[in-house]
Design an enzyme around this catalytic site. Structure first.
Site, PDB file in Angstrom:
ATOM      1  N   ASP A  13      75.689  39.024 -16.063  1.00  0.00           N
ATOM      2  CA  ASP A  13      76.674  40.042 -15.715  1.00  0.00           C
ATOM      3  C   ASP A  13      76.036  41.091 -14.811  1.00  0.00           C
ATOM      4  OD1 ASP A  13      79.203  41.176 -15.722  1.00  0.00           O
ATOM      5  OD2 ASP A  13      78.874  42.339 -17.537  1.00  0.00           O
ATOM      6  N   GLY A  14      76.887  41.771 -14.043  1.00  0.00           N
ATOM      7  CA  GLY A  14      76.441  42.862 -13.191  1.00  0.00           C
ATOM      8  C   GLY A  14      77.323  44.076 -13.391  1.00  0.00           C
ATOM      9  N   GLU A  52      76.453  40.978  -9.749  1.00  0.00           N
ATOM     10  CA  GLU A  52      76.884  39.728 -10.383  1.00  0.00           C
ATOM     11  C   GLU A  52      76.097  38.544  -9.804  1.00  0.00           C
ATOM     12  OE1 GLU A  52      78.931  39.472 -12.859  1.00  0.00           O
ATOM     13  OE2 GLU A  52      80.437  41.069 -12.789  1.00  0.00           O
ATOM     14  N   ASP A  75      81.739  36.455 -16.198  1.00  0.00           N
ATOM     15  CA  ASP A  75      83.141  36.886 -16.122  1.00  0.00           C
ATOM     16  C   ASP A  75      83.561  37.172 -14.687  1.00  0.00           C
ATOM     17  OD1 ASP A  75      81.961  39.336 -15.521  1.00  0.00           O
ATOM     18  OD2 ASP A  75      82.379  40.227 -17.467  1.00  0.00           O
ATOM     19  N   HIS A 138      84.950  41.578 -21.766  1.00  0.00           N
ATOM     20  CA  HIS A 138      85.408  42.557 -22.761  1.00  0.00           C
ATOM     21  C   HIS A 138      86.444  41.977 -23.729  1.00  0.00           C
ATOM     22  CE1 HIS A 138      83.191  45.361 -20.310  1.00  0.00           C
ATOM     23  NE2 HIS A 138      83.936  45.069 -19.272  1.00  0.00           N
ATOM     24  N   ASP A 148      76.650  42.605 -20.516  1.00  0.00           N
ATOM     25  CA  ASP A 148      77.328  43.777 -19.982  1.00  0.00           C
ATOM     26  C   ASP A 148      76.593  45.047 -20.413  1.00  0.00           C
ATOM     27  OD1 ASP A 148      79.822  45.205 -18.839  1.00  0.00           O
ATOM     28  OD2 ASP A 148      79.755  45.943 -20.898  1.00  0.00           O
TER      29      ASP A 148
END
Length: 256
Positions: A13-14, A52, A75, A138, A148
């Site tokens: 994740d970024g 990302e 995501d 989320h 995250d």
């Protein structure tokens, strides 16, 4: 399943504070021998999409000498669609979009493509597989929530302890993944020529504007090196284009 045939599990994740602004990335790597490695880092001035891309690139870099299938969970639809659909066309066109503009984050895409290609060179086909799996952000997926947390911490300059050790001692239920990891289905579109425009977007000098007419959009981009423009057909389509370009809705200026 034999250990050597099990996939390496990756979450990536970024995050970015400002977009552009200070950014961070995080990744979790779980190898078939039951070892967990958390990685993370920071860039002072970047974008969410760059982070990302960096997160998945760092995971593959870490696994350069590790054969076997790799399942990457992210995501970011931008990352998945880019690496599985768009990047090959961009490369063939000399890193130009279909409209002739410059591809955003081309250097990051080139690096990621090179890492995937290198695995295919170094390992037999069954040991070089990289699968891209979508997880909605989320929604309580433990691995996604943890990366995250890492990415956000780095983007805000906060220190965070990164775990390296056995899966048995890891406090995150990282093996809990959704059954459905395919991208959300897109609704069929009308032919572009006949579809009514929702908006026209233009980007000049990292400033994005929304125009009600093509004429207004054309006036802004015509003859400007590196300018980009796109017709959108719905609010969802506009949001997707902005994501591809590395922007959010609040970054857009509406031209009177």
């Amino acid at each position: 399943m034999e250990k050597e045939n099990r996939p390496t599990l990756v979450f990536a994740d970024g995050a970015c504070s400002g977009n552009p602004g200070p950014g961070g990335w995080g990744t979790i790597i779980v190898t078939p021998d039951g070892q967990v490695t958390e990685l993370g880092g920071r860039e002072a001035e970047t974008t969410n999409n760059r982070m990302e891309l960096t997160a998945v690139g760092k995971a593959l870099r870490h696994l350069e000498r590790t054969p076997g299938p790799v399942h990457i969970h992210t995501d970011s639809t931008y990352v998945i669609q880019g690496i599985t659909r768009w990047a090959f066309g961009w490369s063939k066109r000399g890193w130009k979009t279909a409209e002739g503009g410059e591809v955003a984050n081309a250097l990051y895409w080139k690096r990621l493509m090179a890492l995937v290609a290198q695995r295919k060179q170094d390992f037999p086909p069954e040991a070089a597989v990289v699968e891209w799996r979508y997880v909605r952000g989320h929604t309580g997926v433990p691995g996604n929530e943890r990366v995250d947390e890492i990415a956000v911490a780095f983007s805000k300059g906060r220190s965070t302890k990164l775990y390296v050790g056995p899966l048995q001692g890891y406090g995150v239920d990282v093996l809990e993944v959704p059954e459905n990891t395919s991208l959300p289905e897109e609704k069929p579109r009308q032919k572009e020529a006949s579809a009514k425009a929702y908006s026209y977007l233009s980007e000049v000098g990292r400033t994005v504007k929304r125009h009600a007419t093509w004429a207004a959009c054309e006036r802004r981009v015509k003859g400007v090196p590196g300018a980009r423009f796109k017709k959108t057909r719905s609010a969802q389509d506009e949001a997707k284009v902005l994501e591809e370009w590395g922007f959010k809705a609040q970054d857009v200026q509406t031209e009177d």
